[in-house]
Motif scaffolding. Structure first.
Motif, PDB file in Angstrom:
ATOM      1  N   THR A 227       2.726  -3.408 -13.128  1.00  0.00           N
ATOM      2  CA  THR A 227       1.720  -2.933 -14.081  1.00  0.00           C
ATOM      3  C   THR A 227       0.323  -2.878 -13.483  1.00  0.00           C
ATOM      4  O   THR A 227      -0.584  -2.325 -14.093  1.00  0.00           O
ATOM      5  CB  THR A 227       1.677  -3.854 -15.306  1.00  0.00           C
ATOM      6  OG1 THR A 227       1.493  -5.185 -14.852  1.00  0.00           O
ATOM      7  CG2 THR A 227       2.945  -3.759 -16.127  1.00  0.00           C
ATOM      8  N   LYS A 228       0.138  -3.475 -12.330  1.00  0.00           N
ATOM      9  CA  LYS A 228      -1.218  -3.503 -11.781  1.00  0.00           C
ATOM     10  C   LYS A 228      -1.298  -2.649 -10.511  1.00  0.00           C
ATOM     11  O   LYS A 228      -0.635  -2.933  -9.518  1.00  0.00           O
ATOM     12  CB  LYS A 228      -1.618  -4.944 -11.484  1.00  0.00           C
ATOM     13  CG  LYS A 228      -3.068  -5.072 -11.064  1.00  0.00           C
ATOM     14  CD  LYS A 228      -3.419  -6.506 -10.795  1.00  0.00           C
ATOM     15  CE  LYS A 228      -4.846  -6.604 -10.289  1.00  0.00           C
ATOM     16  NZ  LYS A 228      -5.142  -7.947  -9.832  1.00  0.00           N
ATOM     17  N   THR A 229      -2.120  -1.613 -10.575  1.00  0.00           N
ATOM     18  CA  THR A 229      -2.325  -0.745  -9.410  1.00  0.00           C
ATOM     19  C   THR A 229      -3.833  -0.633  -9.171  1.00  0.00           C
ATOM     20  O   THR A 229      -4.606  -0.363 -10.110  1.00  0.00           O
ATOM     21  CB  THR A 229      -1.761   0.661  -9.657  1.00  0.00           C
ATOM     22  OG1 THR A 229      -0.381   0.527  -9.976  1.00  0.00           O
ATOM     23  CG2 THR A 229      -1.930   1.547  -8.430  1.00  0.00           C
ATOM     24  N   THR A 230      -4.264  -0.840  -7.947  1.00  0.00           N
ATOM     25  CA  THR A 230      -5.686  -0.725  -7.620  1.00  0.00           C
ATOM     26  C   THR A 230      -5.885   0.492  -6.716  1.00  0.00           C
ATOM     27  O   THR A 230      -5.145   0.660  -5.740  1.00  0.00           O
ATOM     28  CB  THR A 230      -6.170  -1.992  -6.878  1.00  0.00           C
ATOM     29  OG1 THR A 230      -5.743  -3.122  -7.632  1.00  0.00           O
ATOM     30  CG2 THR A 230      -7.677  -2.006  -6.726  1.00  0.00           C
ATOM     31  N   ILE A 231      -6.849   1.339  -7.112  1.00  0.00           N
ATOM     32  CA  ILE A 231      -7.143   2.503  -6.275  1.00  0.00           C
ATOM     33  C   ILE A 231      -8.310   2.128  -5.368  1.00  0.00           C
ATOM     34  O   ILE A 231      -9.362   1.684  -5.838  1.00  0.00           O
ATOM     35  CB  ILE A 231      -7.534   3.713  -7.124  1.00  0.00           C
ATOM     36  CG1 ILE A 231      -6.382   4.053  -8.088  1.00  0.00           C
ATOM     37  CG2 ILE A 231      -7.884   4.912  -6.254  1.00  0.00           C
ATOM     38  CD1 ILE A 231      -6.726   5.081  -9.113  1.00  0.00           C
TER      39      ILE A 231
ATOM     40  N   ASN B 156     -10.429   9.130   1.884  1.00  0.00           N
ATOM     41  CA  ASN B 156      -9.100   8.512   1.931  1.00  0.00           C
ATOM     42  C   ASN B 156      -8.916   7.541   0.769  1.00  0.00           C
ATOM     43  O   ASN B 156      -9.820   6.815   0.400  1.00  0.00           O
ATOM     44  CB  ASN B 156      -8.913   7.774   3.247  1.00  0.00           C
ATOM     45  CG  ASN B 156      -8.898   8.766   4.401  1.00  0.00           C
ATOM     46  OD1 ASN B 156      -8.569   9.942   4.213  1.00  0.00           O
ATOM     47  ND2 ASN B 156      -9.293   8.298   5.569  1.00  0.00           N
ATOM     48  N   VAL B 157      -7.745   7.595   0.201  1.00  0.00           N
ATOM     49  CA  VAL B 157      -7.453   6.739  -0.970  1.00  0.00           C
ATOM     50  C   VAL B 157      -6.201   5.915  -0.693  1.00  0.00           C
ATOM     51  O   VAL B 157      -5.227   6.431  -0.155  1.00  0.00           O
ATOM     52  CB  VAL B 157      -7.194   7.603  -2.225  1.00  0.00           C
ATOM     53  CG1 VAL B 157      -6.735   6.729  -3.378  1.00  0.00           C
ATOM     54  CG2 VAL B 157      -8.438   8.363  -2.594  1.00  0.00           C
TER      55      VAL B 157
ATOM     56  N   ALA C 207      -6.658  15.114  -3.465  1.00  0.00           N
ATOM     57  CA  ALA C 207      -5.222  15.204  -3.797  1.00  0.00           C
ATOM     58  C   ALA C 207      -4.553  13.848  -3.628  1.00  0.00           C
ATOM     59  O   ALA C 207      -4.793  13.143  -2.666  1.00  0.00           O
ATOM     60  CB  ALA C 207      -4.564  16.217  -2.857  1.00  0.00           C
ATOM     61  N   PHE C 208      -3.719  13.515  -4.606  1.00  0.00           N
ATOM     62  CA  PHE C 208      -2.985  12.242  -4.532  1.00  0.00           C
ATOM     63  C   PHE C 208      -1.549  12.487  -4.143  1.00  0.00           C
ATOM     64  O   PHE C 208      -0.932  13.405  -4.607  1.00  0.00           O
ATOM     65  CB  PHE C 208      -3.044  11.524  -5.888  1.00  0.00           C
ATOM     66  CG  PHE C 208      -4.388  10.969  -6.170  1.00  0.00           C
ATOM     67  CD1 PHE C 208      -5.281  11.696  -6.949  1.00  0.00           C
ATOM     68  CD2 PHE C 208      -4.812   9.774  -5.638  1.00  0.00           C
ATOM     69  CE1 PHE C 208      -6.527  11.193  -7.212  1.00  0.00           C
ATOM     70  CE2 PHE C 208      -6.064   9.275  -5.910  1.00  0.00           C
ATOM     71  CZ  PHE C 208      -6.935   9.987  -6.695  1.00  0.00           C
TER      72      PHE C 208
ATOM     73  N   VAL D  92       0.876  -1.172   0.000  1.00  0.00           N
ATOM     74  CA  VAL D  92       0.000   0.000   0.000  1.00  0.00           C
ATOM     75  C   VAL D  92       0.910   1.217   0.000  1.00  0.00           C
ATOM     76  O   VAL D  92       1.790   1.351   0.834  1.00  0.00           O
ATOM     77  CB  VAL D  92      -0.896  -0.008   1.251  1.00  0.00           C
ATOM     78  CG1 VAL D  92      -1.724   1.261   1.311  1.00  0.00           C
ATOM     79  CG2 VAL D  92      -1.771  -1.231   1.225  1.00  0.00           C
ATOM     80  N   GLU D  93       0.712   2.104  -0.967  1.00  0.00           N
ATOM     81  CA  GLU D  93       1.681   3.197  -1.109  1.00  0.00           C
ATOM     82  C   GLU D  93       1.245   4.517  -0.476  1.00  0.00           C
ATOM     83  O   GLU D  93       2.072   5.238   0.048  1.00  0.00           O
ATOM     84  CB  GLU D  93       1.980   3.408  -2.588  1.00  0.00           C
ATOM     85  CG  GLU D  93       2.927   2.347  -3.090  1.00  0.00           C
ATOM     86  CD  GLU D  93       3.693   2.788  -4.301  1.00  0.00           C
ATOM     87  OE1 GLU D  93       3.480   3.920  -4.764  1.00  0.00           O
ATOM     88  OE2 GLU D  93       4.488   1.965  -4.784  1.00  0.00           O
ATOM     89  N   SER D  94      -0.019   4.882  -0.584  1.00  0.00           N
ATOM     90  CA  SER D  94      -0.364   6.179   0.015  1.00  0.00           C
ATOM     91  C   SER D  94      -1.806   6.209   0.504  1.00  0.00           C
ATOM     92  O   SER D  94      -2.675   5.573  -0.101  1.00  0.00           O
ATOM     93  CB  SER D  94      -0.147   7.296  -0.994  1.00  0.00           C
ATOM     94  OG  SER D  94      -1.108   7.197  -2.012  1.00  0.00           O
TER      95      SER D  94
END
Lengths: 179, 184
Positions: A151-155, A142-143, A178-179, A133-135
Protein backbone atom coordinates in the motif's frame (compact mmCIF):
# COMPACT_ATOMS: atom_id res chain seq x y z
CA UNK A 1 -42.93 -49.83 87.76
CA UNK A 2 -43.37 -50.58 84.06
CA UNK A 3 -42.92 -47.69 81.65
CA UNK A 4 -45.98 -46.65 79.63
CA UNK A 5 -46.52 -48.33 76.24
CA UNK A 6 -46.98 -44.96 74.53
CA UNK A 7 -43.57 -43.83 75.74
CA UNK A 8 -41.93 -47.06 74.61
CA UNK A 9 -43.61 -47.06 71.22
CA UNK A 10 -42.35 -43.54 70.71
CA UNK A 11 -38.80 -44.94 70.85
CA UNK A 12 -39.40 -48.35 69.36
CA UNK A 13 -38.46 -47.48 65.77
CA UNK A 14 -35.26 -45.72 66.80
CA UNK A 15 -34.38 -48.65 69.05
CA UNK A 16 -34.82 -51.10 66.17
CA UNK A 17 -32.66 -48.84 64.02
CA UNK A 18 -29.94 -48.92 66.67
CA UNK A 19 -30.13 -45.17 67.15
CA UNK A 20 -31.10 -44.95 70.81
CA UNK A 21 -28.74 -44.17 73.66
CA UNK A 22 -27.85 -47.42 75.53
CA UNK A 23 -29.68 -46.31 78.70
CA UNK A 24 -32.95 -45.72 76.86
CA UNK A 25 -32.41 -48.87 74.81
CA UNK A 26 -32.20 -50.97 77.97
CA UNK A 27 -35.52 -49.56 79.16
CA UNK A 28 -37.15 -50.48 75.84
CA UNK A 29 -35.70 -53.98 75.95
CA UNK A 30 -36.93 -54.52 79.50
CA UNK A 31 -40.40 -53.32 78.55
CA UNK A 32 -40.61 -55.61 75.52
CA UNK A 33 -39.91 -58.66 77.69
CA UNK A 34 -43.04 -57.94 79.65
CA UNK A 35 -45.42 -56.37 77.09
CA UNK A 36 -46.94 -58.43 74.25
CA UNK A 37 -48.65 -55.31 72.86
CA UNK A 38 -45.37 -53.48 72.25
CA UNK A 39 -43.79 -56.71 71.03
CA UNK A 40 -46.50 -56.83 68.36
CA UNK A 41 -45.76 -53.21 67.47
CA UNK A 42 -42.08 -54.09 67.08
CA UNK A 43 -43.04 -56.94 64.72
CA UNK A 44 -45.15 -54.58 62.60
CA UNK A 45 -42.29 -52.10 62.18
CA UNK A 46 -39.96 -54.92 61.22
CA UNK A 47 -42.53 -56.17 58.72
CA UNK A 48 -42.81 -52.75 57.11
CA UNK A 49 -39.03 -52.52 56.72
CA UNK A 50 -38.55 -56.01 55.34
CA UNK A 51 -41.57 -55.91 53.01
CA UNK A 52 -40.57 -52.56 51.58
CA UNK A 53 -37.01 -53.69 51.05
CA UNK A 54 -38.05 -56.95 49.39
CA UNK A 55 -40.62 -55.27 47.15
CA UNK A 56 -38.16 -52.67 45.89
CA UNK A 57 -35.35 -55.19 45.56
CA UNK A 58 -37.59 -57.44 43.45
CA UNK A 59 -38.27 -54.49 41.15
CA UNK A 60 -34.64 -53.47 40.91
CA UNK A 61 -33.51 -57.02 40.18
CA UNK A 62 -35.30 -56.77 36.82
CA UNK A 63 -33.25 -53.81 35.67
CA UNK A 64 -30.21 -54.89 33.63
CA UNK A 65 -27.21 -52.60 33.69
CA UNK A 66 -26.65 -52.21 29.94
CA UNK A 67 -29.81 -50.22 29.09
CA UNK A 68 -29.46 -48.24 32.30
CA UNK A 69 -25.91 -47.26 31.45
CA UNK A 70 -26.87 -46.53 27.84
CA UNK A 71 -29.27 -43.87 29.13
CA UNK A 72 -26.65 -42.31 31.43
CA UNK A 73 -23.98 -42.45 28.74
CA UNK A 74 -26.26 -40.81 26.16
CA UNK A 75 -26.87 -37.89 28.51
CA UNK A 76 -23.17 -37.45 29.21
CA UNK A 77 -22.17 -37.54 25.53
CA UNK A 78 -25.02 -35.26 24.48
CA UNK A 79 -24.15 -32.61 27.00
CA UNK A 80 -20.40 -32.51 26.50
CA UNK A 81 -19.38 -29.46 24.49
CA UNK A 82 -17.14 -29.76 21.47
CA UNK A 83 -14.25 -28.24 23.43
CA UNK A 84 -14.50 -30.96 26.05
CA UNK A 85 -14.71 -33.61 23.37
CA UNK A 86 -11.62 -32.20 21.64
CA UNK A 87 -9.73 -32.20 24.95
CA UNK A 88 -10.88 -35.78 25.58
CA UNK A 89 -9.82 -36.81 22.12
CA UNK A 90 -6.37 -35.34 22.66
CA UNK A 91 -6.11 -36.96 26.07
CA UNK A 92 -6.96 -40.36 24.66
CA UNK A 93 -5.03 -39.97 21.42
CA UNK A 94 -1.85 -38.30 22.57
CA UNK A 95 -0.55 -40.97 24.85
CA UNK A 96 3.24 -40.90 25.51
CA UNK A 97 4.09 -43.62 22.96
CA UNK A 98 2.08 -41.81 20.30
CA UNK A 99 3.67 -38.48 21.22
CA UNK A 100 7.06 -40.04 20.53
CA UNK A 101 6.32 -40.10 16.82
CA UNK A 102 3.71 -37.35 16.69
CA UNK A 103 6.07 -34.51 17.73
CA UNK A 104 8.74 -35.23 15.07
CA UNK A 105 5.96 -35.70 12.52
CA UNK A 106 4.49 -32.28 13.31
CA UNK A 107 7.94 -30.64 13.09
CA UNK A 108 8.58 -32.25 9.70
CA UNK A 109 5.19 -31.15 8.47
CA UNK A 110 5.83 -27.54 9.50
CA UNK A 111 9.25 -27.52 7.80
CA UNK A 112 7.70 -28.96 4.66
CA UNK A 113 5.01 -26.30 4.52
CA UNK A 114 7.53 -23.50 5.06
CA UNK A 115 9.81 -24.80 2.32
CA UNK A 116 6.95 -24.95 -0.21
CA UNK A 117 7.70 -21.31 -1.15
CA UNK A 118 10.90 -22.44 -2.81
CA UNK A 119 9.03 -24.73 -5.19
CA UNK A 120 5.80 -22.79 -5.58
CA UNK A 121 6.66 -19.06 -5.60
CA UNK A 122 3.91 -16.68 -4.57
CA UNK A 123 2.44 -18.82 -1.83
CA UNK A 124 3.33 -16.04 0.54
CA UNK A 125 5.07 -18.05 3.22
CA UNK A 126 8.46 -16.40 2.55
CA UNK A 127 7.38 -12.79 1.97
CA UNK A 128 9.60 -10.13 3.49
CA UNK A 129 9.20 -6.41 4.06
CA UNK A 130 12.21 -5.40 1.93
CA UNK A 131 11.62 -2.33 -0.21
CA UNK A 132 12.21 -2.45 -3.98
CA UNK A 133 12.87 0.12 -6.65
CA UNK A 134 10.64 -0.64 -9.61
CA UNK A 135 11.35 1.80 -12.41
CA UNK A 136 13.66 4.56 -13.40
CA UNK A 137 12.63 6.67 -16.33
CA UNK A 138 14.46 9.21 -18.54
CA UNK A 139 13.47 12.39 -20.46
CA UNK A 140 15.58 14.66 -18.31
CA UNK A 141 13.70 13.87 -15.10
CA UNK A 142 14.37 10.44 -13.74
CA UNK A 143 11.76 8.91 -11.49
CA UNK A 144 12.06 6.00 -9.17
CA UNK A 145 9.12 4.16 -7.63
CA UNK A 146 10.04 2.86 -4.21
CA UNK A 147 7.60 0.18 -3.10
CA UNK A 148 7.90 -0.50 0.61
CA UNK A 149 4.73 -2.51 0.98
CA UNK A 150 1.62 -3.31 -0.99
CA UNK A 151 0.00 0.00 0.00
CA UNK A 152 2.93 2.35 0.34
CA UNK A 153 4.68 3.65 -2.78
CA UNK A 154 7.06 6.62 -2.78
CA UNK A 155 7.80 8.52 -5.98
CA UNK A 156 11.33 9.85 -6.02
CA UNK A 157 12.25 12.48 -8.59
CA UNK A 158 15.89 12.24 -9.52
CA UNK A 159 17.54 15.43 -10.82
CA UNK A 160 21.00 15.41 -12.33
CA UNK A 161 22.62 18.89 -12.63
CA UNK A 162 19.45 20.47 -13.93
CA UNK A 163 20.98 23.90 -14.72
CA UNK A 164 23.73 22.55 -16.94
CA UNK A 165 21.23 20.43 -18.75
CA UNK A 166 19.03 23.48 -19.46
CA UNK A 167 21.98 25.51 -20.84
CA UNK A 168 23.08 22.84 -23.23
CA UNK A 169 19.57 21.93 -24.28
CA UNK A 170 17.49 24.83 -25.60
CA UNK A 171 14.29 22.81 -25.65
CA UNK A 172 12.30 22.73 -22.40
CA UNK A 173 11.86 19.43 -20.67
CA UNK A 174 8.68 17.53 -21.33
CA UNK A 175 5.91 18.40 -18.93
CA UNK A 176 4.60 14.86 -18.99
CA UNK A 177 7.17 12.49 -17.78
CA UNK A 178 6.42 9.03 -18.98
CA UNK A 179 6.03 6.35 -16.34
CA UNK B 1 -14.46 -44.82 51.63
CA UNK B 2 -12.55 -47.89 50.47
CA UNK B 3 -9.35 -47.28 48.55
CA UNK B 4 -10.47 -48.90 45.29
CA UNK B 5 -13.60 -46.78 45.25
CA UNK B 6 -11.69 -43.59 45.97
CA UNK B 7 -9.34 -44.54 43.13
CA UNK B 8 -12.31 -44.84 40.79
CA UNK B 9 -13.64 -41.49 41.97
CA UNK B 10 -10.27 -39.86 41.26
CA UNK B 11 -10.27 -41.35 37.78
CA UNK B 12 -13.79 -40.01 37.21
CA UNK B 13 -12.61 -36.60 38.32
CA UNK B 14 -10.06 -36.76 35.49
CA UNK B 15 -12.87 -37.47 33.04
CA UNK B 16 -12.50 -41.26 32.88
CA UNK B 17 -15.88 -42.49 31.72
CA UNK B 18 -14.88 -46.13 32.13
CA UNK B 19 -14.27 -45.62 35.84
CA UNK B 20 -17.65 -43.95 36.17
CA UNK B 21 -19.26 -46.89 34.42
CA UNK B 22 -17.75 -49.16 37.09
CA UNK B 23 -19.13 -47.02 39.89
CA UNK B 24 -22.52 -46.90 38.19
CA UNK B 25 -22.62 -50.68 37.86
CA UNK B 26 -21.99 -50.95 41.59
CA UNK B 27 -24.71 -48.58 42.71
CA UNK B 28 -27.38 -48.33 40.01
CA UNK B 29 -29.74 -50.90 41.54
CA UNK B 30 -29.62 -49.35 44.99
CA UNK B 31 -30.17 -45.87 43.63
CA UNK B 32 -33.00 -47.12 41.44
CA UNK B 33 -34.64 -48.80 44.45
CA UNK B 34 -34.47 -45.63 46.51
CA UNK B 35 -35.89 -43.48 43.72
CA UNK B 36 -38.60 -46.03 42.95
CA UNK B 37 -39.57 -46.00 46.62
CA UNK B 38 -40.26 -42.27 46.38
CA UNK B 39 -41.82 -42.12 42.91
CA UNK B 40 -43.66 -45.45 42.80
CA UNK B 41 -43.40 -45.46 39.02
CA UNK B 42 -40.90 -47.60 37.21
CA UNK B 43 -40.25 -45.48 34.09
CA UNK B 44 -40.03 -42.25 36.05
CA UNK B 45 -37.71 -43.90 38.55
CA UNK B 46 -35.48 -45.12 35.71
CA UNK B 47 -35.38 -41.65 34.20
CA UNK B 48 -34.62 -39.92 37.51
CA UNK B 49 -31.97 -42.49 38.49
CA UNK B 50 -30.21 -42.04 35.13
CA UNK B 51 -30.37 -38.28 35.52
CA UNK B 52 -28.87 -38.64 39.00
CA UNK B 53 -25.88 -40.57 37.65
CA UNK B 54 -25.44 -38.08 34.84
CA UNK B 55 -25.45 -35.18 37.31
CA UNK B 56 -23.08 -37.04 39.58
CA UNK B 57 -20.62 -37.40 36.72
CA UNK B 58 -21.01 -33.76 35.82
CA UNK B 59 -20.26 -32.56 39.33
CA UNK B 60 -17.87 -35.26 40.52
CA UNK B 61 -14.95 -32.82 40.42
CA UNK B 62 -16.58 -31.05 43.36
CA UNK B 63 -16.75 -34.26 45.42
CA UNK B 64 -13.96 -34.04 47.98
CA UNK B 65 -14.51 -37.30 49.81
CA UNK B 66 -15.93 -35.73 52.99
CA UNK B 67 -18.66 -38.38 52.98
CA UNK B 68 -18.86 -41.76 51.29
CA UNK B 69 -19.47 -41.73 47.56
CA UNK B 70 -22.83 -43.48 47.83
CA UNK B 71 -24.10 -40.98 50.43
CA UNK B 72 -23.20 -38.21 48.03
CA UNK B 73 -24.80 -40.06 45.12
CA UNK B 74 -27.96 -40.78 47.11
CA UNK B 75 -28.20 -37.13 47.99
CA UNK B 76 -28.30 -36.17 44.32
CA UNK B 77 -30.76 -38.95 43.51
CA UNK B 78 -33.12 -38.28 46.41
CA UNK B 79 -33.17 -34.54 45.81
CA UNK B 80 -34.07 -35.18 42.19
CA UNK B 81 -36.73 -37.71 43.16
CA UNK B 82 -38.28 -35.40 45.77
CA UNK B 83 -38.30 -32.48 43.32
CA UNK B 84 -39.79 -34.68 40.62
CA UNK B 85 -42.51 -35.91 42.97
CA UNK B 86 -43.37 -32.37 44.06
CA UNK B 87 -43.57 -31.18 40.47
CA UNK B 88 -45.74 -34.13 39.58
CA UNK B 89 -48.09 -33.37 42.44
CA UNK B 90 -48.27 -29.70 41.47
CA UNK B 91 -49.06 -30.60 37.87
CA UNK B 92 -51.64 -33.12 39.02
CA UNK B 93 -50.02 -35.97 37.09
CA UNK B 94 -49.89 -38.49 39.90
CA UNK B 95 -48.85 -41.84 38.46
CA UNK B 96 -48.66 -45.19 40.11
CA UNK B 97 -48.29 -48.69 38.80
CA UNK B 98 -49.80 -51.91 39.90
CA UNK B 99 -46.78 -53.48 41.50
CA UNK B 100 -48.76 -56.49 42.59
CA UNK B 101 -48.96 -57.48 38.92
CA UNK B 102 -45.35 -56.56 38.29
CA UNK B 103 -44.24 -58.73 41.16
CA UNK B 104 -46.43 -61.64 40.13
CA UNK B 105 -45.00 -61.39 36.64
CA UNK B 106 -41.62 -62.30 38.05
CA UNK B 107 -43.04 -65.80 38.52
CA UNK B 108 -41.18 -68.56 40.39
CA UNK B 109 -42.63 -69.31 43.78
CA UNK B 110 -40.30 -70.14 46.64
CA UNK B 111 -40.64 -72.78 49.33
CA UNK B 112 -43.73 -71.21 50.91
CA UNK B 113 -46.05 -70.07 48.09
CA UNK B 114 -48.80 -68.95 50.46
CA UNK B 115 -46.46 -66.67 52.36
CA UNK B 116 -44.98 -65.32 49.14
CA UNK B 117 -48.38 -64.41 47.74
CA UNK B 118 -49.27 -62.75 51.02
CA UNK B 119 -46.00 -60.83 51.04
CA UNK B 120 -46.51 -59.67 47.49
CA UNK B 121 -49.99 -58.48 48.26
CA UNK B 122 -48.71 -56.71 51.33
CA UNK B 123 -45.89 -55.21 49.26
CA UNK B 124 -48.41 -53.74 46.83
CA UNK B 125 -50.52 -52.29 49.62
CA UNK B 126 -47.45 -50.96 51.38
CA UNK B 127 -46.33 -49.18 48.23
CA UNK B 128 -49.76 -47.66 47.84
CA UNK B 129 -49.69 -46.56 51.48
CA UNK B 130 -46.23 -45.02 51.07
CA UNK B 131 -47.54 -43.11 48.09
CA UNK B 132 -49.80 -41.22 50.46
CA UNK B 133 -46.83 -39.83 52.41
CA UNK B 134 -45.07 -36.58 51.62
CA UNK B 135 -41.85 -36.86 49.58
CA UNK B 136 -39.74 -36.02 52.65
CA UNK B 137 -41.33 -38.82 54.69
CA UNK B 138 -41.05 -41.25 51.80
CA UNK B 139 -37.35 -40.48 51.41
CA UNK B 140 -36.45 -41.26 55.03
CA UNK B 141 -38.45 -44.45 55.28
CA UNK B 142 -37.13 -45.76 51.97
CA UNK B 143 -33.51 -44.96 52.78
CA UNK B 144 -33.81 -46.60 56.17
CA UNK B 145 -35.62 -49.68 54.90
CA UNK B 146 -33.53 -50.48 51.85
CA UNK B 147 -30.11 -49.36 52.98
CA UNK B 148 -30.31 -49.46 56.74
CA UNK B 149 -28.54 -46.10 56.69
CA UNK B 150 -27.81 -44.36 59.95
CA UNK B 151 -29.90 -41.32 60.87
CA UNK B 152 -26.79 -39.22 60.43
CA UNK B 153 -26.32 -40.41 56.84
CA UNK B 154 -30.02 -40.05 56.06
CA UNK B 155 -29.85 -36.51 57.47
CA UNK B 156 -26.91 -35.73 55.18
CA UNK B 157 -28.76 -37.10 52.18
CA UNK B 158 -32.05 -35.34 52.67
CA UNK B 159 -30.51 -32.25 54.27
CA UNK B 160 -31.90 -32.27 57.81
CA UNK B 161 -30.83 -33.06 61.37
CA UNK B 162 -30.76 -36.52 62.95
CA UNK B 163 -33.61 -35.49 65.23
CA UNK B 164 -35.74 -34.55 62.23
CA UNK B 165 -34.95 -37.90 60.60
CA UNK B 166 -36.07 -39.67 63.79
CA UNK B 167 -39.34 -37.78 64.01
CA UNK B 168 -40.08 -38.17 60.28
CA UNK B 169 -39.47 -41.91 60.52
CA UNK B 170 -41.70 -42.20 63.55
CA UNK B 171 -44.49 -40.29 61.84
CA UNK B 172 -44.14 -42.23 58.57
CA UNK B 173 -44.23 -45.61 60.33
CA UNK B 174 -47.28 -44.58 62.32
CA UNK B 175 -49.07 -43.50 59.15
CA UNK B 176 -48.21 -46.75 57.38
CA UNK B 177 -49.41 -48.82 60.31
CA UNK B 178 -52.68 -46.92 60.35
CA UNK B 179 -53.20 -47.46 56.64
CA UNK B 180 -52.24 -51.10 56.57
CA UNK B 181 -54.04 -51.96 59.81
CA UNK B 182 -54.55 -55.67 60.18
CA UNK B 183 -52.57 -56.49 57.01
CA UNK B 184 -49.36 -56.26 58.97
Amino acid sequence: MMESCANIQEHLGAWLDGELAPVVGERVELHLKQCPLCLGEKGRIERINSTLKNTLAAEAANIPFAPFWAGVHARIVEERSWQVRVVDWFRLTLTPPRLAWAIPAVILLLLGVLSLERFVPGLGFGQTNLASVESIDGHGMNVALLRESQTKTTIIWLFEDHEAETESTPEPASADPAF
Amino acid sequence: MELAEWDLVRKCQNGDLGAFEELSAKYYRRVFMAVLGVLNHRDDAMDVAQEAFYRAFKSIKRFEGGSSFYTWLYRIAMNLAIDFQRRRKRNGTELTENFDDAMFAQGEMGSDPYREVRDRELGGRLRAAIDGLTPDHKAVIVLRAIEGLSYKDIGRIVGCSEGTVMSRLHYARKKLQEKLGSDL
